[in-house]
Design a protein around this motif. Structure first.
Motif, PDB file in Angstrom:
ATOM      1  N   THR A 134     -27.055 -20.074  53.739  1.00 25.70           N
ATOM      2  CA  THR A 134     -27.726 -20.167  55.028  1.00 25.70           C
ATOM      3  C   THR A 134     -27.715 -18.787  55.654  1.00 25.70           C
ATOM      4  O   THR A 134     -26.694 -18.102  55.629  1.00 25.70           O
ATOM      5  N   PHE A 135     -28.843 -18.372  56.185  1.00 21.30           N
ATOM      6  CA  PHE A 135     -28.900 -17.072  56.833  1.00 21.30           C
ATOM      7  C   PHE A 135     -29.828 -17.139  58.032  1.00 21.30           C
ATOM      8  O   PHE A 135     -30.682 -18.008  58.139  1.00 21.30           O
ATOM      9  N   GLU A 136     -29.622 -16.197  58.935  1.00 15.04           N
ATOM     10  CA  GLU A 136     -30.450 -16.108  60.127  1.00 15.04           C
ATOM     11  C   GLU A 136     -31.680 -15.269  59.800  1.00 15.04           C
ATOM     12  O   GLU A 136     -31.572 -14.231  59.150  1.00 15.04           O
ATOM     13  N   VAL A 137     -32.827 -15.726  60.269  1.00 15.57           N
ATOM     14  CA  VAL A 137     -34.053 -14.980  60.029  1.00 15.57           C
ATOM     15  C   VAL A 137     -33.958 -13.656  60.777  1.00 15.57           C
ATOM     16  O   VAL A 137     -33.698 -13.620  61.974  1.00 15.57           O
ATOM     17  N   SER A 138     -34.112 -12.592  60.058  1.00 15.92           N
ATOM     18  CA  SER A 138     -34.119 -11.259  60.653  1.00 15.92           C
ATOM     19  C   SER A 138     -35.187 -10.456  59.934  1.00 15.92           C
ATOM     20  O   SER A 138     -36.119 -11.025  59.365  1.00 15.92           O
ATOM     21  N   ASP A 139     -35.035  -9.166  59.907  1.00 14.85           N
ATOM     22  CA  ASP A 139     -36.051  -8.356  59.255  1.00 14.85           C
ATOM     23  C   ASP A 139     -35.909  -8.319  57.736  1.00 14.85           C
ATOM     24  O   ASP A 139     -36.837  -7.967  57.042  1.00 14.85           O
ATOM     25  N   ARG A 140     -34.755  -8.708  57.178  1.00 11.96           N
ATOM     26  CA  ARG A 140     -34.543  -8.673  55.728  1.00 11.96           C
ATOM     27  C   ARG A 140     -33.893  -9.953  55.215  1.00 11.96           C
ATOM     28  O   ARG A 140     -33.168 -10.622  55.927  1.00 11.96           O
ATOM     29  N   LEU A 141     -34.168 -10.263  53.930  1.00 10.12           N
ATOM     30  CA  LEU A 141     -33.528 -11.397  53.259  1.00 10.12           C
ATOM     31  C   LEU A 141     -32.098 -11.012  52.886  1.00 10.12           C
ATOM     32  O   LEU A 141     -31.755  -9.831  52.889  1.00 10.12           O
ATOM     33  N   PRO A 142     -31.241 -11.968  52.528  1.00 12.66           N
ATOM     34  CA  PRO A 142     -29.875 -11.634  52.098  1.00 12.66           C
ATOM     35  C   PRO A 142     -29.897 -10.724  50.868  1.00 12.66           C
ATOM     36  O   PRO A 142     -30.839 -10.738  50.080  1.00 12.66           O
ATOM     37  N   GLU A 143     -28.828  -9.964  50.705  1.00  9.49           N
ATOM     38  CA  GLU A 143     -28.744  -8.999  49.607  1.00  9.49           C
ATOM     39  C   GLU A 143     -28.893  -9.685  48.251  1.00  9.49           C
ATOM     40  O   GLU A 143     -28.257 -10.692  47.977  1.00  9.49           O
ATOM     41  N   GLY A 144     -29.759  -9.120  47.409  1.00  9.60           N
ATOM     42  CA  GLY A 144     -29.945  -9.627  46.055  1.00  9.60           C
ATOM     43  C   GLY A 144     -31.039 -10.658  45.918  1.00  9.60           C
ATOM     44  O   GLY A 144     -31.436 -10.989  44.814  1.00  9.60           O
ATOM     45  N   ILE A 145     -31.555 -11.187  47.014  1.00 11.87           N
ATOM     46  CA  ILE A 145     -32.607 -12.201  46.953  1.00 11.87           C
ATOM     47  C   ILE A 145     -33.938 -11.538  47.291  1.00 11.87           C
ATOM     48  O   ILE A 145     -34.074 -10.874  48.319  1.00 11.87           O
ATOM     49  N   TYR A 146     -34.918 -11.728  46.382  1.00  7.44           N
ATOM     50  CA  TYR A 146     -36.216 -11.077  46.520  1.00  7.44           C
ATOM     51  C   TYR A 146     -37.343 -12.081  46.326  1.00  7.44           C
ATOM     52  O   TYR A 146     -37.146 -13.148  45.756  1.00  7.44           O
ATOM     53  N   THR A 147     -38.524 -11.695  46.770  1.00 10.94           N
ATOM     54  CA  THR A 147     -39.684 -12.577  46.680  1.00 10.94           C
ATOM     55  C   THR A 147     -40.262 -12.617  45.272  1.00 10.94           C
ATOM     56  O   THR A 147     -40.965 -13.562  44.932  1.00 10.94           O
ATOM     57  N   THR A 148     -40.003 -11.596  44.451  1.00 15.34           N
ATOM     58  CA  THR A 148     -40.505 -11.581  43.073  1.00 15.34           C
ATOM     59  C   THR A 148     -39.353 -11.381  42.092  1.00 15.34           C
ATOM     60  O   THR A 148     -38.320 -10.793  42.429  1.00 15.34           O
ATOM     61  N   LYS A 149     -39.544 -11.853  40.864  1.00 12.91           N
ATOM     62  CA  LYS A 149     -38.527 -11.693  39.824  1.00 12.91           C
ATOM     63  C   LYS A 149     -38.309 -10.224  39.478  1.00 12.91           C
ATOM     64  O   LYS A 149     -37.182  -9.806  39.240  1.00 12.91           O
ATOM     65  N   LEU A 150     -39.398  -9.446  39.469  1.00 12.86           N
ATOM     66  CA  LEU A 150     -39.308  -8.037  39.104  1.00 12.86           C
ATOM     67  C   LEU A 150     -38.421  -7.275  40.089  1.00 12.86           C
ATOM     68  O   LEU A 150     -37.542  -6.513  39.679  1.00 12.86           O
ATOM     69  N   GLN A 151     -38.625  -7.475  41.377  1.00 11.40           N
ATOM     70  CA  GLN A 151     -37.805  -6.796  42.372  1.00 11.40           C
ATOM     71  C   GLN A 151     -36.347  -7.245  42.275  1.00 11.40           C
ATOM     72  O   GLN A 151     -35.429  -6.458  42.439  1.00 11.40           O
ATOM     73  N   ALA A 152     -36.127  -8.533  42.016  1.00 11.86           N
ATOM     74  CA  ALA A 152     -34.768  -9.057  41.911  1.00 11.86           C
ATOM     75  C   ALA A 152     -34.023  -8.428  40.728  1.00 11.86           C
ATOM     76  O   ALA A 152     -32.855  -8.063  40.847  1.00 11.86           O
ATOM     77  N   ILE A 153     -34.697  -8.290  39.600  1.00 14.48           N
ATOM     78  CA  ILE A 153     -34.040  -7.709  38.429  1.00 14.48           C
ATOM     79  C   ILE A 153     -33.806  -6.212  38.616  1.00 14.48           C
ATOM     80  O   ILE A 153     -32.791  -5.673  38.193  1.00 14.48           O
ATOM     81  N   LYS A 154     -34.726  -5.527  39.302  1.00 15.75           N
ATOM     82  CA  LYS A 154     -34.520  -4.107  39.594  1.00 15.75           C
ATOM     83  C   LYS A 154     -33.289  -3.913  40.476  1.00 15.75           C
ATOM     84  O   LYS A 154     -32.502  -3.001  40.261  1.00 15.75           O
ATOM     85  N   PHE A 155     -33.135  -4.777  41.462  1.00 21.70           N
ATOM     86  CA  PHE A 155     -31.952  -4.693  42.324  1.00 21.70           C
ATOM     87  C   PHE A 155     -30.685  -4.929  41.512  1.00 21.70           C
ATOM     88  O   PHE A 155     -29.694  -4.209  41.674  1.00 21.70           O
ATOM     89  N   ALA A 156     -30.698  -5.935  40.643  1.00 18.78           N
ATOM     90  CA  ALA A 156     -29.515  -6.251  39.838  1.00 18.78           C
ATOM     91  C   ALA A 156     -29.139  -5.075  38.949  1.00 18.78           C
ATOM     92  O   ALA A 156     -27.949  -4.744  38.822  1.00 18.78           O
TER      93      ALA A 156
END
Length: 164
Positions: A92-114
């Protein structure tokens, strides 16, 4: 790498992604892809916290988003959400300007972060090991470092697959 910007319209049913590497006791390693589904978006009354302490008389309204990781047989049973979802698979997170760390809208961005996160962890271990004096501790750190390197190799191979 910065966390992903929060989409302008978060709604129930949206799907986000994250990746992690896992090493097992038998020496095997795997990559786990998580699909995070938005289960609810609600206005809730919350407190302002300072250093983990709730301040009195500081109630405010905040938009909270509930995410659940979709795992076959755990949270997703027979084509529907399970009645009980373990705490480890909820966020659970509060809506702000960014999603929680490690969670991305696309698989490509998520794997790049990992990949970047694992590279940073490996460099931390490599810098820490020379400063340790105890042999047992050095052995444990070297074992953890070897596991991280295996996981990074798998993450990079998954990244090349996603790029193609």
């Amino acid at each position: 790498m910065l966390a992903c910007k929060s989409p302008k319209s978060l709604s129930k049913g949206d799907v986000y992604f994250s990746f992690e590497g896992i090493s097992f006791n038998d020496g095997s390693t795997s990559i786990e892809a998580h699909e995070w589904h938005v289960r609810s978006v609600q206005n809730r009354s919350t407190y302002i916290e300072w250093s983990g302490l709730k301040l009195r008389n500081t109630r405010r309204k905040a938009v909270m988003v509930s995410l659940v990781s979709k795992k076959q047989g755990v949270t997703w049973v027979k084509g529907a959400w399970a009645k009980y979802i373990p705490k480890a698979h909820k966020m659970t997170f509060e809506v702000s300007d960014r999603l929680p760390e490690g969670i991305y809208t696309t698989k490509l961005q998520a794997i790049k972060f990992a990949v970047q996160k694992w590279e940073a962890d490996i460099s931390w271990y490599e810098n820490k090991i020379p400063t340790i004096k105890a042999k047992r501790e050095i052995a444990q750190y070297e074992e953890d470092l070897a596991c991280l390197k295996k996981e990074l190799k798998l993450l990079k191979s998954r990244l090349t697959k996603l790029n193609k």
